[in-house]
Design a protein around this motif. Structure first.
Motif, PDB file in Angstrom:
ATOM      1  N   PRO A   1       0.937  -1.344  -0.073  1.00 51.20           N
ATOM      2  CA  PRO A   1       0.103  -0.001   0.064  1.00 51.20           C
ATOM      3  C   PRO A   1       0.996   1.333  -0.190  1.00 51.20           C
ATOM      4  CG  PRO A   1      -0.825  -1.755   1.471  1.00 51.20           C
ATOM      5  CD  PRO A   1       0.344  -2.153   0.931  1.00 51.20           C
ATOM      6  N   TYR A   2       2.047   1.341   0.641  1.00 47.28           N
ATOM      7  CA  TYR A   2       2.890   2.487   0.714  1.00 47.28           C
ATOM      8  C   TYR A   2       3.439   2.650  -0.600  1.00 47.28           C
ATOM      9  CZ  TYR A   2       6.820   5.346   2.126  1.00 47.28           C
ATOM     10  OH  TYR A   2       7.827   6.574   2.047  1.00 47.28           O
ATOM     11  N   SER A   3       4.041   1.545  -1.311  1.00 46.45           N
ATOM     12  CA  SER A   3       4.521   2.048  -2.725  1.00 46.45           C
ATOM     13  C   SER A   3       3.383   2.311  -3.554  1.00 46.45           C
ATOM     14  CB  SER A   3       5.154   0.585  -3.098  1.00 46.45           C
ATOM     15  OG  SER A   3       4.372  -0.390  -3.355  1.00 46.45           O
ATOM     16  N   ALA A   4       2.150   1.977  -3.571  1.00 45.92           N
ATOM     17  CA  ALA A   4       1.369   2.297  -4.556  1.00 45.92           C
ATOM     18  C   ALA A   4       0.734   3.554  -4.229  1.00 45.92           C
ATOM     19  CB  ALA A   4      -0.002   1.252  -4.382  1.00 45.92           C
ATOM     20  N   LYS A   5       0.776   4.119  -2.953  1.00 43.50           N
ATOM     21  CA  LYS A   5       0.273   5.571  -2.728  1.00 43.50           C
ATOM     22  C   LYS A   5       1.480   6.404  -3.018  1.00 43.50           C
ATOM     23  CE  LYS A   5      -0.956   8.193   1.194  1.00 43.50           C
ATOM     24  NZ  LYS A   5      -1.431   8.421   2.696  1.00 43.50           N
ATOM     25  N   ALA A   6       2.566   5.809  -2.955  1.00 46.77           N
ATOM     26  CA  ALA A   6       3.710   6.720  -3.401  1.00 46.77           C
ATOM     27  C   ALA A   6       3.867   6.888  -4.804  1.00 46.77           C
ATOM     28  CB  ALA A   6       5.132   6.347  -2.881  1.00 46.77           C
ATOM     29  N   ALA A   7       3.638   5.846  -5.539  1.00 48.63           N
ATOM     30  CA  ALA A   7       3.483   6.032  -6.909  1.00 48.63           C
ATOM     31  C   ALA A   7       2.266   6.938  -7.580  1.00 48.63           C
ATOM     32  CB  ALA A   7       3.616   4.808  -7.813  1.00 48.63           C
TER      33      ALA A   7
END
Length: 434
Positions: free
Chosen positions: A46-52
């Motif tokens: 979820p963190y990487s998806a939100k950052a992208a």
């Protein structure tokens, strides 16, 4: 009735191309798909998806801001465009040394001409790039031709006419009749046309000068979009550089970066320390010194232009800051930690030599066996230290004070006799310039 020819053809084809027998292991080799099925899609946290997603939204905002200002900068050609702009700004630079050799024109006349051009530019609502291109054309022409005082205003009007045709929309370009009326019929209409052709021949029809405004728009959209107040303060500082000789030697990219650096500092925003160059900091120092000592000598036309709410009252903000005694402060870099040293011990330790390392001085290791009493009781005495070991001594740092440059006495403006313009443009406006 059965077709014999078709049957014989099929039998001969089967004889020539027999059917493949199944594999004894039960695995058919002609299948291209993996027996385990298609590879599973990589799962994202979820963190990487939100950052992208956040990065994609920021990039879309940058592209929207660029296109709103008329800049279509494609990702694929960005570096090529910047490289070409750097080449063109070096090719279209003027020479202040050549301008020094003018027989009649002096540098204290320049603020009068720039003030006159700023007022005309503001009256006709021309694009910001037009003003910078106008001054670039004037400087390049004066660098190559002898210009007399009586023709100085004519050269400025012809340069503004050329720049407006190159940068602005057709309905905003002033006509020859309007230029002659602005100059109070000091010059004939044919004089503007003749001077336009002479200026273009002198600069070899090269008008693709990357202005400081163009550089500022690129810098304010990458890597992040700057606030409007920061952009307006930077534009005000950039137009101040058009008035004075000491800024002519710098390329427009450095002028834009220096103005943006000082604007970020004045507005209390984080600076782009890793983008700042020595040339950029020189421009910041020149602007800071001039504003600190001669803030009351700024052009009234320029101050009034940037006092509107449309420009976030940038002139009022900057003038008040320097009237209150504010100054630019260079951000000091973080000092690196010193090499750890062992405090002074008794005379039982061996003095340091060229082979002494940090590990020999650490508390994690036992002390070196005792040495003869003929050695100095001070293990860090200067008689036993080599050049490599002197860095282990505790040093006292003294703050480095930036010496302010001695500023030349202010230029006294000559009377505006050679500039015939009544200046009614800014005094009869009741609303915002837009």
């Amino acid at each position: 009735m059965k077709d014999i020819s078709t049957t014989s053809y099929r039998s001969s084809r089967n004889a020539a191309y027999p059917k493949k027998r199944p594999s004894p292991s039960g695995i058919s080799k002609h299948h291209k798909t993996s027996p385990l099925g298609p590879p599973p899609a990589t799962r994202r946290t979820p963190y990487s998806a939100k950052a992208a997603l956040l990065q994609q939204r920021q990039r879309q905002a940058q592209i929207t801001a660029l296109r709103r200002q008329g800049i279509f900068l494609e990702e694929e050609y960005r570096e090529d465009i910047r490289f070409y702009m750097h080449e063109m700004e070096r090719y279209t630079m003027s020479s202040s040394q050549s301008m020094d050799q003018q027989p009649e024109i002096r540098w204290h006349m320049r603020p009068c001409l720039v003030d006159f051009l700023v007022e005309i530019h503001f009256t006709f609502r021309l694009r910001p790039e037009t003003l910078y291109l106008t001054l670039n054309i004037v400087d390049r022409y004066v660098s190559r031709r002898i210009v007399y005082i009586k023709h100085y205003q004519l050269v400025g009007c012809a340069a503004l006419w050329i720049a407006a045709k190159f940068e602005d929309a057709k309905e905003r370009v002033p006509t020859v009749q309007e230029l002659a009326q602005i100059c109070r019929d000091t010059y004939d209409e044919s004089a503007f046309i003749q001077m336009e052709g002479h200026v273009l021949q002198t600069i070899q029809w090269t008008l693709g000068h990357p202005t400081a405004e163009a550089w500022l728009r690129l810098m304010c959209c990458e890597p992040s979009v700057e606030e409007e107040k920061v952009q307006h303060v930077a534009r005000f500082l950039m137009e101040i550089t058009l008035f004075y000789r000491e800024f002519i030697k710098y390329p427009p990219s450095s002028i834009a970066l220096g103005a943006l650096t000082l604007a970020l500092f004045l507005c209390g925003k984080p600076r782009r320390i890793f983008e700042e160059t020595e040339e950029c900091l020189e421009i910041v120092d020149c602007l800071d010194n001039r504003l600190a000592k001669h803030v009351n000598d700024l052009s009234e036309t320029l101050v009034k232009k940037y006092s509107y709410a449309f420009y976030s009252k940038a002139a009022t903000f900057v003038v008040q800051y320097y009237l209150q005694g504010g100054r630019f402060v260079r951000q000091s870099f973080m000092t690196l930690p010193m090499t750890p040293t062992r405090p002074s011990t008794s005379g039982t330790s061996t003095p340091m030599s060229a082979t002494t390392s940090v590990s020999d001085l650490s508390d994690d290791f036992p002390l070196t066996p005792t040495s003869p009493s003929s050695f100095s009781p001070e293990p860090f005495s200067s008689s036993f230290l080599s050049e490599d070991d002197k860095e282990n001594l505790p040093a006292t740092f003294e703050p480095v004070i930036n010496k302010q440059r001695t500023e030349v006495p202010p230029d006294h403006f000559l009377p505006h006799d050679f500039v015939a313009f009544g200046r009614p443009a800014l005094h009869h406006l009741n609303g915002s310039p837009r």
